[in-house]
Scaffold this motif. Structure first.
Motif, PDB file in Angstrom:
ATOM      1  N   GLU A  76       1.842   1.484  -3.349  1.00 13.89           N
ATOM      2  CA  GLU A  76       1.193   2.365  -4.525  1.00 13.89           C
ATOM      3  C   GLU A  76       1.009   3.853  -4.188  1.00 13.89           C
ATOM      4  O   GLU A  76       0.778   4.316  -4.912  1.00 13.89           O
ATOM      5  CB  GLU A  76      -0.331   1.461  -4.247  1.00 13.89           C
ATOM      6  CG  GLU A  76       0.363  -0.302  -4.901  1.00 13.89           C
ATOM      7  CD  GLU A  76      -0.644  -0.115  -6.055  1.00 13.89           C
ATOM      8  OE1 GLU A  76      -0.364   1.006  -6.756  1.00 13.89           O
ATOM      9  OE2 GLU A  76      -0.597  -0.606  -6.965  1.00 13.89           O
ATOM     10  N   ASN A  77       0.558   4.266  -2.968  1.00 14.76           N
ATOM     11  CA  ASN A  77       0.586   5.439  -2.357  1.00 14.76           C
ATOM     12  C   ASN A  77       2.119   6.198  -3.287  1.00 14.76           C
ATOM     13  O   ASN A  77       1.317   7.740  -3.456  1.00 14.76           O
ATOM     14  CB  ASN A  77       0.752   5.829  -1.274  1.00 14.76           C
ATOM     15  CG  ASN A  77      -0.963   5.261  -0.535  1.00 14.76           C
ATOM     16  OD1 ASN A  77      -1.520   5.337  -1.394  1.00 14.76           O
ATOM     17  ND2 ASN A  77      -0.837   4.746   0.857  1.00 14.76           N
ATOM     18  N   GLN A  78       3.403   6.189  -3.340  1.00 15.05           N
ATOM     19  CA  GLN A  78       4.125   6.167  -3.662  1.00 15.05           C
ATOM     20  C   GLN A  78       4.012   6.279  -5.493  1.00 15.05           C
ATOM     21  O   GLN A  78       4.715   8.273  -5.818  1.00 15.05           O
ATOM     22  CB  GLN A  78       5.737   5.846  -3.380  1.00 15.05           C
ATOM     23  CG  GLN A  78       6.976   6.301  -3.829  1.00 15.05           C
ATOM     24  CD  GLN A  78       8.033   5.905  -3.561  1.00 15.05           C
ATOM     25  OE1 GLN A  78       8.236   5.564  -1.777  1.00 15.05           O
ATOM     26  NE2 GLN A  78       8.722   4.778  -4.114  1.00 15.05           N
ATOM     27  N   LYS A  84       1.284   6.840  -6.580  1.00 13.45           N
ATOM     28  CA  LYS A  84       0.444   7.538  -7.514  1.00 13.45           C
ATOM     29  C   LYS A  84       0.863   9.274  -6.977  1.00 13.45           C
ATOM     30  O   LYS A  84       0.749   9.771  -8.163  1.00 13.45           O
ATOM     31  CB  LYS A  84      -1.031   7.925  -6.478  1.00 13.45           C
ATOM     32  CG  LYS A  84      -0.927   6.565  -6.701  1.00 13.45           C
ATOM     33  CD  LYS A  84      -2.469   6.575  -5.729  1.00 13.45           C
ATOM     34  CE  LYS A  84      -3.250   4.545  -5.394  1.00 13.45           C
ATOM     35  NZ  LYS A  84      -4.434   5.139  -4.892  1.00 13.45           N
ATOM     36  N   THR A  85       1.817   9.316  -5.642  1.00 13.96           N
ATOM     37  CA  THR A  85       2.878  10.407  -5.995  1.00 13.96           C
ATOM     38  C   THR A  85       3.629  10.782  -7.108  1.00 13.96           C
ATOM     39  O   THR A  85       3.695  12.174  -7.570  1.00 13.96           O
ATOM     40  CB  THR A  85       2.812  10.867  -4.282  1.00 13.96           C
ATOM     41  OG1 THR A  85       2.118  10.427  -3.140  1.00 13.96           O
ATOM     42  CG2 THR A  85       3.673  12.401  -3.951  1.00 13.96           C
ATOM     43  N   ARG A 125       7.914   9.679   4.200  1.00 15.31           N
ATOM     44  CA  ARG A 125       6.838   9.426   3.795  1.00 15.31           C
ATOM     45  C   ARG A 125       5.872  10.757   4.193  1.00 15.31           C
ATOM     46  O   ARG A 125       6.281  11.807   4.877  1.00 15.31           O
ATOM     47  CB  ARG A 125       5.447   8.261   4.852  1.00 15.31           C
ATOM     48  CG  ARG A 125       4.864   8.251   5.202  1.00 15.31           C
ATOM     49  CD  ARG A 125       4.268   7.645   6.630  1.00 15.31           C
ATOM     50  NE  ARG A 125       3.692   7.990   7.331  1.00 15.31           N
ATOM     51  CZ  ARG A 125       4.453   7.581   8.918  1.00 15.31           C
ATOM     52  NH1 ARG A 125       5.883   7.042   8.726  1.00 15.31           N
ATOM     53  NH2 ARG A 125       4.203   8.072  10.428  1.00 15.31           N
ATOM     54  N   SER A 126       4.527  11.159   2.620  1.00 17.77           N
ATOM     55  CA  SER A 126       4.326  12.077   2.953  1.00 17.77           C
ATOM     56  C   SER A 126       3.191  12.585   4.265  1.00 17.77           C
ATOM     57  O   SER A 126       3.263  11.203   5.168  1.00 17.77           O
ATOM     58  CB  SER A 126       2.932  12.504   2.108  1.00 17.77           C
ATOM     59  OG  SER A 126       1.915  11.253   1.977  1.00 17.77           O
ATOM     60  N   LYS A 138       0.925  -1.253  -0.165  1.00 15.29           N
ATOM     61  CA  LYS A 138       0.135  -0.311   0.154  1.00 15.29           C
ATOM     62  C   LYS A 138       0.858   1.257  -0.017  1.00 15.29           C
ATOM     63  O   LYS A 138       0.318   1.877  -1.080  1.00 15.29           O
ATOM     64  CB  LYS A 138      -0.865   0.111   1.563  1.00 15.29           C
ATOM     65  CG  LYS A 138      -1.412   0.989   0.863  1.00 15.29           C
ATOM     66  CD  LYS A 138      -2.710   1.025   2.448  1.00 15.29           C
ATOM     67  CE  LYS A 138      -3.962   2.694   2.232  1.00 15.29           C
ATOM     68  NZ  LYS A 138      -4.817   2.230   3.822  1.00 15.29           N
ATOM     69  N   LEU A 139       2.311   1.374   1.095  1.00 20.39           N
ATOM     70  CA  LEU A 139       2.880   2.688   0.522  1.00 20.39           C
ATOM     71  C   LEU A 139       3.456   1.913  -0.673  1.00 20.39           C
ATOM     72  O   LEU A 139       3.491   3.921  -0.859  1.00 20.39           O
ATOM     73  CB  LEU A 139       4.416   2.160   1.422  1.00 20.39           C
ATOM     74  CG  LEU A 139       4.515   3.277   2.071  1.00 20.39           C
ATOM     75  CD1 LEU A 139       4.373   4.799   3.003  1.00 20.39           C
ATOM     76  CD2 LEU A 139       5.998   3.216   3.273  1.00 20.39           C
ATOM     77  N   THR A 153       5.938   4.559 -12.558  1.00 16.17           N
ATOM     78  CA  THR A 153       6.279   2.908 -11.070  1.00 16.17           C
ATOM     79  C   THR A 153       7.836   2.674 -11.875  1.00 16.17           C
ATOM     80  O   THR A 153       7.977   2.420 -12.767  1.00 16.17           O
ATOM     81  CB  THR A 153       4.812   2.290 -12.083  1.00 16.17           C
ATOM     82  OG1 THR A 153       3.777   2.431 -11.553  1.00 16.17           O
ATOM     83  CG2 THR A 153       6.088   0.985 -11.206  1.00 16.17           C
ATOM     84  N   TRP A 185      10.835  14.930  -3.663  1.00 19.23           N
ATOM     85  CA  TRP A 185       9.751  14.240  -2.458  1.00 19.23           C
ATOM     86  C   TRP A 185      10.614  14.971  -0.659  1.00 19.23           C
ATOM     87  O   TRP A 185      10.318  14.557   0.097  1.00 19.23           O
ATOM     88  CB  TRP A 185      10.310  12.444  -2.769  1.00 19.23           C
ATOM     89  CG  TRP A 185       9.404  12.157  -1.499  1.00 19.23           C
ATOM     90  CD1 TRP A 185       9.082  10.389  -0.754  1.00 19.23           C
ATOM     91  CD2 TRP A 185       7.911  11.765  -1.426  1.00 19.23           C
ATOM     92  NE1 TRP A 185       8.480  10.236   0.006  1.00 19.23           N
ATOM     93  CE2 TRP A 185       7.727  11.277  -0.017  1.00 19.23           C
ATOM     94  CE3 TRP A 185       7.040  12.588  -1.905  1.00 19.23           C
ATOM     95  CZ2 TRP A 185       6.745  10.559   0.307  1.00 19.23           C
ATOM     96  CZ3 TRP A 185       5.368  12.522  -1.323  1.00 19.23           C
ATOM     97  CH2 TRP A 185       4.848  11.685  -0.184  1.00 19.23           C
TER      98      TRP A 185
END
Length: 389
Positions: free
Chosen positions: A80-82, A84-85, A387-388, A77-78, A89, A359
């Motif tokens: 996947e969020n990265q 999107k940000t 992380r954000s 999940k982490l 890929t 980032w």
């Protein structure tokens, strides 16, 4: 206490820098001066052509390929969020992946299927390494049998039903979801190969899949008739073994959390509140049959992971412990593949990539070293720290 407080302060600093970089949308001179694209990226997207020269560099998976291969899972999940940000890929080319790919390239597919068991501590990148191998299989004409995370079936099934024969537990919705995942990954290749069923499959008095039907028709039946999805998976995997052995196709089996098939118990409860063992779940046996060595023209890359176990069974990440006696004997002999934390070179590459994506921002001397020590160069820990907000 000191480590936790230091980690908290550093994480807060990193998150503020993330917010600042996102707000400005520009790279400072100090960042720009440190960025040398060839240091951390490679344009070599053909996985088969990646060698030691490309080690510790990032390569990009096209959005359409990512959607086709991993829409049904495969990334944390982490991560996947990265994705999107960062709006891309990117996977790092790591030594463990190159090792497996080199073995596969030199495999004699006329010999019994080789099993590779991937292991390592939590967060070292085993799942991303498996994704890298899956991408190789896709590019090189393998029919993919990819299970993104077996523990989802054993810990968090969507729905369970009792099967009257033998007291088995069926997971029809999970089975149908996996068939859809398989279809998305392989639909084009299956059409080209035009593989047919070898026998009749009787589902009920009114429903059957006759011999000579395409595997695509078999898959569609399992998706549309969820009640028979698990039986369809058993039929599909059996047919793939037959076709591979006959030389009609090559099959890559890629399973994450494979040790969950051999765990002492699941979190599935029977009507009388008894925990079900994995061997009583209908999805288990077809995948165990496929990971046997009684067929050719295939390769199995299997990840074992502590997180795939339940509490009280996470003392070690070694395959012998995680698989238990039955699982170890099932796979023996196999080739062990260890995945480690980042090397200094890989860590530097990752920091460069984060800088490139705005980032994090370039900071006073010593900040990178703090990240290195607090994360212990563990890929997941580094993602967590930066992380954000």
């Amino acid at each position: 206490m000191f480590l936790r407080s230091s980690l908290g302060r550093l994480q807060h600093m990193a998150q503020r820098r993330v917010a600042t970089a996102a707000a400005t949308g520009e790279t400072s001179d100090s960042i720009r001066s440190t960025l040398i694209p060839s240091d951390y990226r490679t344009a070599e997207s053909n996985v088969a052509a990646q060698t030691k020269v490309h080690e510790a560099k990032f390569y990009t998976i096209p959005p359409d390929v990512k959607k086709q291969l991993f829409s049904g899972g495969g990334f944390t999940k982490l991560f996947e969020n990265q994705i999107k940000t960062f709006t891309e890929t990117c996977l790092m080319i790591r030594p463990s992946a190159l090792e497996v790919l080199e073995y596969i390239r030199n495999t004699d597919f006329a010999k019994p299927t080789v099993r590779y068991v991937v292991y390592g501590e939590n967060g070292v990148g085993k799942s991303l390494m498996l994704a890298h191998v899956v991408h190789f299989g896709y590019q090189n004409g393998f029919v993919l049998v990819h299970v993104p995370w077996v523990p989802n079936w054993m810990k968090r099934p969507k729905e369970i039903t009792n099967v009257s024969e033998g007291g088995f537990i069926d997971l029809p919705f999970d089975a149908a979801a996996w068939l859809l995942h398989f279809k998305n990954q392989n639909s084009k290749l299956l059409t080209e190969l035009d593989l047919k069923t070898s026998k009749d499959y009787i589902w009920s008095k009114r429903e059957a899949t006759s011999a000579g039907s395409t595997l695509s028709e078999l898959i569609e039946h399992g998706i549309s008739r969820i009640k028979f999805a698990s039986g369809t998976i058993a039929a599909l995997l059996a047919e793939l073994k037959l076709h591979a052995t006959a030389g009609h196709c090559k099959v890559m089996v890629a399973i994450d959390g494979f040790n969950a098939f051999f765990h002492p118990e699941t979190r599935i409860l029977t009507d009388n509140k008894q925990r079900v063992t994995p061997d009583r779940v209908t999805l288990t046996q077809p995948f165990l049959d496929l990971t046997n060595y009684d067929w050719i023209n295939g390769v199995c890359v299997l990840v074992v992971d502590k997180i795939g176990m339940t509490e009280g069974f996470m003392e070690s990440y070694m395959p012998r412990y995680l698989l238990g006696r039955n699982g170890f004997e099932h796979l023996d002999p196999f080739v062990p593949i260890a995945v480690q934390n980042y090397t200094d070179k890989e860590f530097h590459t990752c920091i460069q990539y984060y800088l490139d994506r705005h980032w994090i921002q370039k900071t006073p001397e010593g900040f990178d070293e703090q990240l290195k020590h607090l994360s212990n160069k563990n890929p997941y820990n580094l993602m967590q720290i930066t992380r954000s907000l």
